[in-house]
Design an enzyme around this catalytic site. Sequence first.
Site, PDB file in Angstrom:
ATOM      1  N   ASP A   1      39.848  35.949  49.472  1.00 55.33           N
ATOM      2  CA  ASP A   1      40.103  34.760  50.294  1.00 55.33           C
ATOM      3  C   ASP A   1      40.926  35.125  51.525  1.00 55.33           C
ATOM      4  O   ASP A   1      41.181  34.276  52.387  1.00 55.33           O
ATOM      5  CB  ASP A   1      40.759  33.639  49.469  1.00 55.33           C
ATOM      6  CG  ASP A   1      42.102  34.038  48.887  1.00 55.33           C
ATOM      7  OD1 ASP A   1      42.488  35.223  48.998  1.00 55.33           O
ATOM      8  OD2 ASP A   1      42.774  33.162  48.300  1.00 55.33           O
ATOM      9  N   SER A   2      41.293  36.408  51.655  1.00 52.26           N
ATOM     10  CA  SER A   2      41.890  36.895  52.906  1.00 52.26           C
ATOM     11  C   SER A   2      40.926  36.673  54.066  1.00 52.26           C
ATOM     12  O   SER A   2      41.319  36.757  55.226  1.00 52.26           O
ATOM     13  CB  SER A   2      42.236  38.382  52.777  1.00 52.26           C
ATOM     14  OG  SER A   2      41.116  39.112  52.305  1.00 52.26           O
TER      15      SER A   2
ATOM     16  N   ASP B   1      36.824  35.799  45.128  1.00 51.82           N
ATOM     17  CA  ASP B   1      38.088  35.083  44.914  1.00 51.82           C
ATOM     18  C   ASP B   1      37.861  33.594  44.703  1.00 51.82           C
ATOM     19  O   ASP B   1      37.048  32.980  45.409  1.00 51.82           O
ATOM     20  CB  ASP B   1      38.974  35.232  46.160  1.00 51.82           C
ATOM     21  CG  ASP B   1      40.117  36.195  45.943  1.00 51.82           C
ATOM     22  OD1 ASP B   1      40.469  36.483  44.784  1.00 51.82           O
ATOM     23  OD2 ASP B   1      40.660  36.679  46.966  1.00 51.82           O
TER      24      ASP B   1
ATOM     25  N   GLU C   1      49.715  43.273  43.399  1.00 54.75           N
ATOM     26  CA  GLU C   1      49.991  43.364  44.847  1.00 54.75           C
ATOM     27  C   GLU C   1      51.487  43.314  45.149  1.00 54.75           C
ATOM     28  O   GLU C   1      52.221  42.501  44.573  1.00 54.75           O
ATOM     29  CB  GLU C   1      49.291  42.200  45.570  1.00 54.75           C
ATOM     30  CG  GLU C   1      49.619  42.168  47.071  1.00 54.75           C
ATOM     31  CD  GLU C   1      48.745  41.266  47.914  1.00 54.75           C
ATOM     32  OE1 GLU C   1      47.812  40.640  47.375  1.00 54.75           O
ATOM     33  OE2 GLU C   1      49.007  41.205  49.137  1.00 54.75           O
TER      34      GLU C   1
END
Length: 290
Positions: A67-68, A106, A205
């Site tokens: 979804d970045s 995502d 992350e």
Amino acid sequence: MSTTYTLDTSTSRANPTPTPLKRLTVPGIQRRKFEGRTDEPLVMLTAYTARQAQLLDPHCDMLLVGDSLGQVIYGLPSTIPVSLEMMCAHGAAVVRGSYHSVVIVDMPFGSYEASPQQAFESASRILKETGCAAVKLEGGVAMADTISFLARRGIPVMAHIGLTPQAVNALGGYAARGRSQEEYEKILGDGKAIADAGAFSVVLEGVIEPIAIALTETLDIPVIGIGASARCDGQVLVTEDMLGLFERTPRFVKRYADMSGLVSEAVTRYAEEVRGRRFPGVEQVYLPKK
Ligand code: KIV
């Protein structure tokens, strides 16, 4: 790269549409971690378009439709506004552009947190509309019931813990996590909870390295690091970051190319040639047939 490329043109009821290559599978990815060790680290990159997928696919084990894309493709300030429609459209493009990697899409913010049932509806839509093999969602202990609900219904889930960008408003920014003892223990607890719930893998992350090492050594599912440690079972980066498409990148990104420099140089030359009437040249114009 150790992957064997196999031509597969045979058909069966289970495989009615022949594909040129045998795609890797979720169980195959899981098996790469054996007795707590991954001999050859897993390679994952983000992809958002069919052409990008075509270029990355031969080199990767997994392609993540992250979804970045909200920030990278749509210029949004965070991943919060990303919709299920966006993820489905880009997910389908990446599946069309790849033959080999496992494609994971995502689940966007707001599409899964309310209940396991909501998550099932969103995840099944993603699987049906894109043809991807798995979904990814953010959260640890709080998402364990949802992960278990999806996994027991045949939906492979990759979890995402540590720095979880969809929680930017609660976290107050994108700083590395796990510096306090409380946060350190919470992230270890999140890792155990999602693995016990049946996640097939986890993205870890933006955490201090000892957390990454501890989780990689204790979880029996592959831990894919980003801003974590080279000792993780695999690595993921946002492709545009590692290609140098942005001037500024987080500390954990290594820039393997200078794409923004290349684009700027090419467009400068194009603009000069257009303004100087040197483009199009004789090679690029159609002449009447003799
Ligand atoms: O959305 C994304 O690209 C991601 C990666 C950074 C892991 O979640």
